[in-house]
Write an enzyme that holds these catalytic residues in place. Structure first.
Site, short mmCIF file in Angstrom:
data_model
loop_
_atom_site.label_atom_id
_atom_site.label_comp_id
_atom_site.label_asym_id
_atom_site.label_seq_id
_atom_site.Cartn_x
_atom_site.Cartn_y
_atom_site.Cartn_z
N SER A 253 0.86 -1.18 0.00
CA SER A 253 0.00 0.00 0.00
C SER A 253 0.90 1.23 0.00
CB SER A 253 -0.91 0.01 1.23
OG SER A 253 -0.13 0.17 2.41
N LYS A 254 0.29 2.40 -0.07
CA LYS A 254 1.08 3.63 -0.04
C LYS A 254 1.87 3.73 1.26
CE LYS A 254 -1.35 6.68 -3.23
NZ LYS A 254 -0.17 6.84 -4.09
N ARG A 255 1.32 3.16 2.32
CA ARG A 255 1.99 3.25 3.61
C ARG A 255 3.33 2.51 3.62
NH1 ARG A 255 2.46 -0.19 7.46
NH2 ARG A 255 0.97 -1.62 6.52
N GLU A 263 2.62 7.35 -11.13
CA GLU A 263 3.67 7.95 -10.30
C GLU A 263 5.05 7.45 -10.71
OE1 GLU A 263 1.32 8.78 -6.08
OE2 GLU A 263 2.09 6.77 -6.52
#
Length: 468
Positions: A253-255, A263
């Site tokens: 995930s982005k975390r 991106e």
């Protein structure tokens, strides 16, 4: 000879395409092309609140950038389309009717609050939550009464007790039991179809016979097989691949490090880098070199897919990007790095400059320091300053005289310095590089010297002479 297959990628256009989705698309593309088959793209856009046209277009752009062209899908319609589920309501309606007529589907009037209360009670008893069958045997009078109360009905598929088994391309024989699944929703109360239903029906109608998807879909498979069996439609062979995880072992995930395909593109990654990295993430490739998509497909096989979690490693992604940059044609590099350059690179010098610095580029931002070295002013690194300060003082006298005499002929400059100072090896090259470029490592000096020019080179040598 391998039998041609048809695979598909069926994303929901509700957000940016992340690396997990890109990997699923890539694996299906490679599986199809490894056997001379077809790759189908379908947009599962029945989520009316979250699906948006601009997200669908962005998803298509991401796939095009990766080179994952589709044989059928949006913009490549055929007799099996349309390939957006929001346009296939009439198709689904006919199959709902068929199931209801056969007694395999029935309306359910239970509210979400009632169902949640049932699930809480089941959990409290240590039972897996599933629908208890409250509306399974309603009479026509019961239905009239519930509808008069203003209740809206979902449509549930009737699951009978018994074994549901299938052979998974990745995980081998899988067995489930109908009594553990319970009757499930195939049409929501607002009339929109459920994933279980549309996904299965469309695969069959579009000729899809192989499906690679995340292991989180494994428990969906028995439900979909039941639907297809009852409708008399062919079922694909499913393979459930491992999920991508971060350094902490949690789903990516982005975390914990995930980035979207868009991106990565904006950060300067090449599509070849992303493809070569993802193709090897949870799949064994015999060849360790950078490969084109066609060559990746030639080495792809379902037997090479791993069941272990696939850990995302940005250093490996960077490695493949470095390989992609170093294999790129120089003409492709300029559009890639030019938008981030602050130092002007003269048009007549671009080809020679790109050839000189390409082996030292990994990202577009890497190019700026070498543009400054050749056409601007440099800031010396601490290592470079130390090299200059520790250099033999005779080096600067010899280098100045050599440049004045030989201009930017690097081989002649070196011979002159060696002859006048007796210096060679590291005692010559490291401080000379540090003085001319402000760095202790980088591209070969031979091609750089003519680009920076005699005047700039002399100015840097004189500055080193003063500082040293």
């Amino acid at each position: 000879m391998k039998t041609p297959v048809t695979t598909r990628f069926a994303p929901s256009p509700t957000g940016a395409m992340h690396l997990g989705n890109a990997r699923t698309a890539l694996f299906n593309w490679l599986l199809a092309h490894s056997a001379g088959g077809r790759f189908v793209l379908r947009l599962e856009d029945t989520d009316q609140e979250r699906s948006r046209p601009e997200l669908a277009e962005a998803l298509l752009d991401d796939l095009r950038w990766l080179g994952l062209d589709w044989d059928a899908g949006p913009g490549a319609e055929d007799e099996h389309g349309p390939y957006a589920q929001s346009e296939r309501g009439g198709v689904y309606a006919g199959y709902y009717e068929k199931l209801e007529e056969a007694g395999k589907a029935y309306p359910c009037y239970c509210t979400s609050e009632e169902l949640e209360a049932v699930r809480r009670a089941q959990r409290a008893r240590g039972e897996p939550p599933r629908y208890p069958g409250r509306c399974r045997n309603l009479t026509a009078e019961d239905r009239e009464r519930l509808e008069a109360e203003g209740r809206e009905a979902t449509l549930r598929f009737r699951v009978e007790p018994g074994e549901i088994a299938f052979d998974d391309l990745v995980r081998g024989r899988q067995t489930f039991h109908g009594e553990e699944i319970g009757d499930f929703i195939i049409r929501r109360s607002d009339g929109t179809p459920s994933f279980f239903f549309t996904n299965a029906v469309d695969d069959a109608l579009m000729g899809v016979d192989r499906v690679l998807r995340g292991e989180d879909h494994l428990t969906n498979t028995p439900r979909q097989l039941l639907i297809l069996e009852e409708l008399g439609l062919p079922a694909p062979t499913y393979g459930h691949i491992n999920l991508m995880v971060g350094d902490d072992g949690a789903p990516l995930s982005k975390r914990n490090g995930s980035r979207s395909v868009a991106e990565l593109r904006e950060a300067g990654y090449f599509p070849e880098a992303v493809n070569n990295y993802l193709a090897r993430l949870g799949h064994h490739m015999e060849e360790g070199a950078l490969l084109a998509l066609g060559d990746l497909a030639a080495q792809f096989h379902a037997e090479g897919l791993s069941r272990s979690p696939a850990k995302f490693d940005v250093e490996q992604l960077d490695h493949w990007n470095k390989e992609a940059v170093h294999h790129a044609e120089p003409a492709r590099l300029w559009p890639w790095l030019e938008p981030v350059l602050e130092t002007d690179v003269p048009e007549e010098a671009r080809e020679a400059w790109l050839a000189a610095v390409q082996p030292n580029l990994e990202r577009p931002s890497d190019a700026e320091q070498w543009a400054r070295v050749c056409f601007g002013e440099v800031e010396n690194s601490e290592d470079a300053i130390a090299e200059v300060e520790g250099a033999d003082p005779t080096l600067w006298e010899g280098a100045e005289a050599a440049l004045q005499e030989n201009g930017t002929d690097f081989a002649a400059v070196l011979e002159s310095i060696k002859g006048s100072t007796g210096l060679k090896g590291k005692k010559l090259f490291k401080p000379l590089r540090a003085a001319l470029t402000g760095r202790t490592a980088g591209p070969e000096l031979g091609p750089l010297l003519p680009l920076m020019g005699q005047e700039r080179a002399l100015a840097r040598i004189r500055a080193a002479k003063k500082d040293g």
